[in-house]
Design an enzyme around this catalytic site. Structure first.
Site, PDB file in Angstrom:
ATOM      1  CG  HIS A  99      16.271  10.652  26.325  1.00 53.91           C
ATOM      2  ND1 HIS A  99      15.827   9.817  27.325  1.00 53.91           N
ATOM      3  CD2 HIS A  99      16.563   9.849  25.272  1.00 53.91           C
ATOM      4  CE1 HIS A  99      15.863   8.569  26.908  1.00 53.91           C
ATOM      5  NE2 HIS A  99      16.303   8.558  25.662  1.00 53.91           N
ATOM      6  CG  HIS A 101      16.720   9.241  20.654  1.00 55.71           C
ATOM      7  ND1 HIS A 101      17.811   8.420  20.806  1.00 55.71           N
ATOM      8  CD2 HIS A 101      15.838   8.888  21.620  1.00 55.71           C
ATOM      9  CE1 HIS A 101      17.586   7.586  21.821  1.00 55.71           C
ATOM     10  NE2 HIS A 101      16.389   7.852  22.335  1.00 55.71           N
TER      11      HIS A 101
HETATM   12  P1  5GP Z   1      15.843   5.367  25.040  1.00 57.14           P
HETATM   13  O1  5GP Z   1      15.506   3.990  24.580  1.00 57.14           O
HETATM   14  O2  5GP Z   1      15.681   5.485  26.534  1.00 57.14           O
HETATM   15  O3  5GP Z   1      15.091   6.412  24.275  1.00 57.14           O
HETATM   16  O4  5GP Z   1      17.345   5.593  24.647  1.00 57.14           O
HETATM   17  C1  5GP Z   1      18.403   5.672  25.551  1.00 57.14           C
HETATM   18  C2  5GP Z   1      19.640   6.054  24.774  1.00 57.14           C
HETATM   19  O5  5GP Z   1      20.631   6.407  25.718  1.00 57.14           O
HETATM   20  C3  5GP Z   1      20.212   4.907  23.936  1.00 57.14           C
HETATM   21  O6  5GP Z   1      20.317   5.344  22.578  1.00 57.14           O
HETATM   22  C4  5GP Z   1      21.567   4.642  24.555  1.00 57.14           C
HETATM   23  O7  5GP Z   1      22.566   4.341  23.601  1.00 57.14           O
HETATM   24  C5  5GP Z   1      21.869   5.935  25.300  1.00 57.14           C
HETATM   25  N1  5GP Z   1      22.665   5.769  26.509  1.00 57.14           N
HETATM   26  C6  5GP Z   1      22.494   4.814  27.474  1.00 57.14           C
HETATM   27  N2  5GP Z   1      23.384   4.997  28.466  1.00 57.14           N
HETATM   28  C7  5GP Z   1      24.134   6.071  28.121  1.00 57.14           C
HETATM   29  C8  5GP Z   1      25.233   6.744  28.763  1.00 57.14           C
HETATM   30  O8  5GP Z   1      25.694   6.375  29.834  1.00 57.14           O
HETATM   31  N3  5GP Z   1      25.754   7.809  28.106  1.00 57.14           N
HETATM   32  C9  5GP Z   1      25.268   8.252  26.896  1.00 57.14           C
HETATM   33  N4  5GP Z   1      25.873   9.301  26.346  1.00 57.14           N
HETATM   34  N5  5GP Z   1      24.232   7.641  26.279  1.00 57.14           N
HETATM   35  C10 5GP Z   1      23.673   6.574  26.876  1.00 57.14           C
END
Ligand code: 5GP
Ligand code: ZN
Length: 141
Positions: A99, A101
């Site tokens: 994903h 950000h």
């Molecule tokens: P990563 O470290 O994988 O790039 O970031 C994962 C992101 O997903 C984090 O910023 C976290 O706050 C977000 N996140 C984790 N679980 C959920 C969820 O259940 N719903 C939403 N909307 N965001 C989530």
């Protein structure tokens, strides 16, 4: 990928504040935002890393980001945005469903630029850069 939170959000099995929908990509607000309007842009299909996404998905992902950025900036009156991917666990990826950000930024918000994400800077001379560039080039062939 029954256990994947983002697959479940994409399938409407878990709630989210969805802000964008297209054939291959959705976007929704981060549940634990770094800033007002922090948005995640997510392929509907489960791929752990960016390089595992089919080309059509990668294109759709970037198209969504490009469309979303001005809308998000306008919605939260942001001055700028940081756009990034934690691509693999060593880079801080927590959700194993690739994903993007989009993090709105505001003058004087105390945040850092994307240059701040890596560890110590390596000390590389021009020959080192030449060798690294050549190695990357070889892997693209
Ligand atoms: P990563 O470290 O994988 O790039 O970031 C994962 C992101 O997903 C984090 O910023 C976290 O706050 C977000 N996140 C984790 N679980 C959920 C969820 O259940 N719903 C939403 N909307 N965001 C989530
Ligand atoms: Zn998934």
């Amino acid at each position: 990928m029954g256990e994947c939170i983002f697959c479940q959000i994409a399938a409407d099995e878990l709630p989210s504040h969805r802000v964008y929908e297209a054939e291959d990509v959705i976007a929704f607000l981060d549940v634990n935002p770094l800033a007002n309007g922090h948005t995640l842009v997510v392929p509907r299909e489960h791929h752990e890393r960016l390089q595992e996404c089919p080309e059509s998905t990668a294109i759709a992902l970037w198209s969504a980001v490009t469309e979303l950025v001005p809308a998000i900036e306008a919605a939260v009156d942001a001055d700028a945005t940081n756009i990034g991917i934690n691509n693999g666990s060593a880079a801080g990826q927590e959700i194993s469903h690739s994903h993007v950000h989009i993090v709105p930024r505001f003058e004087g918000d105390g945040g850092r630029p994307i240059h701040a994400v890596a560890g110590r800077r390596p000390d590389l001379d021009d020959d080192d850069l030449e060798a690294i560039g050549e190695a990357i080039n070889q892997h693209l062939k």
